[in-house]
Scaffold this active site. Structure first.
Site, short mmCIF file in Angstrom:
data_model
loop_
_atom_site.label_atom_id
_atom_site.label_comp_id
_atom_site.label_asym_id
_atom_site.label_seq_id
_atom_site.Cartn_x
_atom_site.Cartn_y
_atom_site.Cartn_z
N TYR A 1 20.99 23.95 41.87
CA TYR A 1 20.22 25.25 42.06
C TYR A 1 20.88 26.40 41.44
O TYR A 1 19.99 27.39 40.97
CB TYR A 1 20.70 24.98 43.22
CG TYR A 1 19.45 25.61 44.09
CD1 TYR A 1 18.86 26.38 45.45
CD2 TYR A 1 20.82 27.25 44.87
CE1 TYR A 1 17.86 26.87 45.70
CE2 TYR A 1 20.03 27.88 45.54
CZ TYR A 1 18.71 28.08 46.28
OH TYR A 1 18.52 28.97 46.81
N VAL B 1 12.59 30.30 43.66
CA VAL B 1 12.86 27.93 44.12
C VAL B 1 13.04 28.32 45.28
O VAL B 1 12.46 27.24 45.70
CB VAL B 1 14.10 28.80 43.24
CG1 VAL B 1 15.15 26.98 44.08
CG2 VAL B 1 14.57 28.60 42.20
N GLU B 2 13.20 28.80 46.10
CA GLU B 2 13.16 28.22 47.75
C GLU B 2 11.39 28.70 47.94
O GLU B 2 11.33 27.34 48.74
CB GLU B 2 14.00 29.74 49.07
CG GLU B 2 15.54 29.45 48.57
CD GLU B 2 15.98 28.85 48.58
OE1 GLU B 2 15.04 28.13 49.92
OE2 GLU B 2 17.68 28.25 48.98
N THR B 3 10.67 28.76 48.33
CA THR B 3 9.51 29.63 49.08
C THR B 3 7.97 29.89 48.01
O THR B 3 6.93 30.09 48.76
CB THR B 3 9.31 29.92 50.04
OG1 THR B 3 10.04 31.26 49.81
CG2 THR B 3 10.17 29.71 50.75
#
Length: 369
Positions: A352, A153-155
């Site tokens: 999230y 999800v982050e990168t």
């Protein structure tokens, strides 16, 4: 080497050294013939345009002098570092809530993250790092799927780590956080603390604070850690003597597991349970009042009109009723556990947390096929 000095060198690997190495590698190929890889690199987000330098700002220079005195740092070095930071005009705007927010939509949000590109990348990441993920789960109790979900999800597993110069973003948010934000004072103090931590790490490691790149909030590496999180939770999980959250999947995996272990992760506990409602007894407002903080026992939830499956009814810990809007359609509701709440300590959003868990579950399913 003393442990304290070694720690400073490890932080160099996160904040500057690893990024400087990547930049040097790219520079060495600048004159090479065009290739698909170079074309792809050219398509990545470019560093944003910068405004005036903070050397012209008395408040920034006063902060530099105070920081140097409190931290025992070289005053000229701190003044030069902060003075070289430049205002990024678009960054404060990115911090403001939208003037006309669109209706939240969990199905649309989920679709942004639980999709073929991330699932394929997650499958490769998991297969390539299976032993390290298993070790982190064994040592910290955090499931591999949650770690894979976070980094995806982050990168997208390190594919999109940010093009903003960290020194510029942190200085911009420390000295020009938007006054219109409802928590402007708190956030200004927060980002001044992050700028201070970032410069302290750079000074101890003897690196160039202008080298690091990250998000518009100053987060770096595969897991997008802020400087204070690097200081508290980052690990040298591959044992090479330095922490490198940009280039070392092992360090990223171990550091995410460390973060969750420190934020109350309960090994073996589910993240959420499905729920139904007994409309005749439902007290929805009471259930939603604590927001996503687990507050109610399973028995109390049932008394307030929530229908829980057997495994949730037998759950010993507190639960929260989590509401996820679906645009104009009916909301989705789940019972969030303490592990759901732990994920929201990484990013304060129930959407999230659900996306992280869903992506990890989708990648795990792909590994079985």
């Amino acid at each position: 080497m003393p442990a304290r000095a070694l720690a400073a060198c490890c932080l160099l690997g996160i904040a500057c050294g690893a990024l400087t190495a990547s930049a040097a590698h790219a520079a060495g190929h600048r004159k090479a013939a065009a290739t698909p890889a170079r074309k792809a690199a050219a398509a990545r987000p470019q560093p944003p345009a910068a405004g005036p330098a903070y050397a012209t700002r008395p408040d920034a220079m006063a902060f530099a002098d105070d920081l140097a005195a409190r931290r025992g740092l070289d005053a000229a070095w701190v003044r030069e570092a902060i003075g070289s930071a430049r205002l990024l005009p678009q960054v404060p705007r990115l911090m403001l809530p939208p003037a006309n927010p669109a209706a939240r939509n969990w199905r649309a949000y989920r679709g942004r993250f639980v999709e073929p590109v991330r699932i394929r990348a997650g499958l490769r990441f998991w297969d390539q790092n299976a032993a390290t993920l298993a070790r982190a789960e064994r040592e910290c109790g955090v499931p591999a799927g949650i770690i894979v979900g976070i980094i995806g999800v982050e990168t997208i597993y390190g594919q999109q780590t940010g093009a903003f110069r960290v020194l510029d973003t942190l200085a911009t948010l420390a000295f020009d956080f938007p006054a219109a934000h409802p928590r402007a004072a708190d956030r200004t103090a927060y980002f001044r603390g992050e700028l201070e931590e970032f410069l302290g790490q750079a000074a101890r490691a003897g690196c160039d604070p202008g080298a690091a790149r990250g998000s518009y909030a100053g987060a770096t590496g595969m897991p997008q850690f802020m400087p204070s999180s690097i200081a508290k939770f980052a690990l040298d999980y591959d044992g090479d003597g330095r922490i490198d959250l940009l280039n070392s999947p092992a360090d990223a995996i171990g550091s995410v597991a460390s973060y969750f272990a420190a934020h109350g992760w309960k090994p073996g506990q589910p993240v959420w349970f499905p729920v139904g409602f007994d409309d005749a007894r439902l007290q929805r407002d009471v259930l939603l009042a604590p927001d996503i903080l687990p507050t109610f026992s399973a028995q109390r939830m049932a008394e307030l009109g929530v229908i829980l499956p057997p495994e949730a009814a037998a759950h010993a810990g507190p639960l929260a009723l989590v509401e996820l809007q679906n645009g104009g359609d009916a909301p989705t509701y789940v019972a969030g556990t303490e592990n759901f709440y732990a994920i929201t300590r990484y990013n304060w959003s129930s959407y999230y947390a659900m996306a992280v868990e869903a992506l990890g579950r989708a990648v795990a399913a792909a590994r079985k096929n």
